[in-house]
Design a protein around this motif. Structure first.
Motif: not given
Length: 456
Positions: A143, A147, A206, A209, A216-217
């Motif tokens: 993530v 990102t 996500v 994850y 939630e990330a």
């Protein structure tokens, strides 16, 4: 990760995410439930030498017609009979008690076999915990990586849009050709495609994850590698893994299970000694005497010596010995597999370190090159394509650096897992470590009860 943005308020750290997974991951919880179920094998095995008691009762109406020979008639010489009828409600109950005194050691060996199986199940649970923590760290870093890559892709689109505007302005005044404009437009379109791909990759990471961590990330903090927890040399790491890795330890316990299975099978050739007692109370049990009452009590000892029962017990012993050999081969296989895993994980970690160093150098060189190409383009020594290529080279270098940063952290967790030391304790997670022995101690001595213990 050096290229990640500074953490916002309320951000989650990698340790916090792994602590969440340690408590709530369904895979870990189902493995813990499996170990608790396996714990019950020990009291089940111990039941072989515990007393057994049962009560049997019966009641119901009974109607009997009785015909009894009474000799022969003196006048006719024919046989004569007496007739009687019984109508009653016989009823009674019997209490049976038994206790095995010796069963050829089968119960004792079965208990030890069950305990070895429990230890093997615990190592399987520990292996699942390691895999979950490693997968959690990988998902966390994915993530962060995606990102950061998405941010780079967005920034690249913004830069290329500005580049396209400048190129169009220069084309309007005749400084560049239509080809330069087309090249800038093509590069921008490709950047948009890569941006859409980065967005899709981030959504996938996500979702993964969320599956592993259970939340939630959001606002993930940069993470560090765990190389300080690793042995300094590969040889030391292999030595540790051969002793501590859950897969190896579980295989060794399975060898114990198989060895004790041989002893259990051999116990079928030995005699069995037991004692029994019986108490019985019966009413209306005699025909013709509806008001009778009978009480009886008795005790007996029994010795069973097997001589030959078709050869099944001998086949079971031979089978158990072959399974013991198979378990030993599997233990050797696990040691070889763990050794290969350690070598591979350390190689990946070394590669990630080297990639990180070269990636940092590549980014620095690409930044210098881009500045130089832009300056040269302003005086007509470079084309628009040269600027676009330099811009793209810098973007790729930065993406590669982000990937190298992610790979180093992930590889360090993989290396720690390969030696069997990836745990909540070694990572100093803020959790209460799950103790599988607590449930085992609660149930191993239970003789009665159908409720599962509250403490788990």
């Amino acid at each position: 990760m050096g290229l990640a943005y500074p953490p916002a308020a309320g951000a989650e750290t990698l340790k916090e995410a792994l602590a969440r997974a340690y408590h709530g991951n369904p895979d870990i919880n189902q493995q813990r439930a499996n170990v608790r179920a396996k714990d019950e094998d020990a009291p089940k095995a111990a039941a072989g030498m515990r007393p057994k008691a049962s009560i049997s009762a019966s009641a119901g109406p009974q109607n009997s017609n009785i015909k009894i020979p009474a000799g022969r008639s003196q006048l006719t010489g024919q046989r004569t009979y007496m007739y009687d009828e019984y109508v009653g409600h016989p009823r009674g109950a019997t209490l049976n008690l038994s206790q095995t005194l010796y069963d050829g050691g089968r119960t004792g060996n079965s208990v030890r076999q069950a305990e070895a199986g429990v230890h093997a199940a615990r190592e399987g649970m520990r292996l699942t915990e390691q895999a979950t923590l490693q997968n959690g760290a990988t998902a966390y870093m994915n993530v962060l990586r995606d990102t950061a890559v998405l941010d780079l892709r967005r920034n690249n689109v913004a830069v290329l849009e500005q580049q396209l505007e400048r190129t169009r302005d220069r084309f309007a005044v005749g400084e560049v050709t239509r080809t330069d404009v087309a090249q800038a437009e093509s590069t921008l379109a490709q950047a948009h495609t890569e941006l859409y791909g980065a967005q899709g990759q981030l959504r996938t990471s996500v979702a993964n994850y969320r599956q592993i961590i259970g939340a939630e990330a959001k606002n993930l903090k940069p993470a560090q590698s765990v190389e300080t927890l690793l042995p300094r040399s590969l040889d030391q790491a292999i030595a540790v893994a051969i002793v501590e890795h859950p897969g190896v330890v579980a295989a060794q316990h399975q060898v114990d299970v198989a060895a004790l299975a041989v002893k259990v099978a051999e116990g079928a050739l030995l005699p069995t000694v037991s004692v029994a007692a019986q108490l019985s109370q019966q009413y209306d049990s005699f025909l013709g005497s509806p008001a009778t009452r009978q009480f009886s009590a008795g005790a007996s000892g029994r010795l069973d010596v097997p001589l030959y029962q078709g050869g099944a017990e001998y086949a079971s012993i031979r089978q158990a010995k072959e399974q013991l050999g198979q378990a030993r081969f599997n233990a050797d296989l696990q040691r070889d597999s763990v050794r290969a895993s350690v070598v591979s994980s350390y190689a990946q970690l070394d590669t990630a370190r080297a990639s990180l160093v070269s990636g940092q150098a590549a980014v620095k060189a690409a930044e210098i090159a881009l500045r130089g190409v832009r300056e040269e383009a302003q005086v007509g020594q470079r084309t628009t394509l040269d600027v676009l290529n330099a811009q793209y080279a810098l973007l790729n270098a930065r993406v590669a650096l982000i990937i190298a940063q992610r790979d180093r952290v992930v590889a360090s967790y993989a290396a720690l897992g390969s030696i069997g030391r990836l745990s909540a304790e070694s990572l100093s997670l803020d959790v209460v470590a799950y103790d599988p022995s607590a449930h085992f101690e609660q149930v191993r001595g239970l003789w009665l009860g159908v409720d599962t213990p509250a403490q788990r």
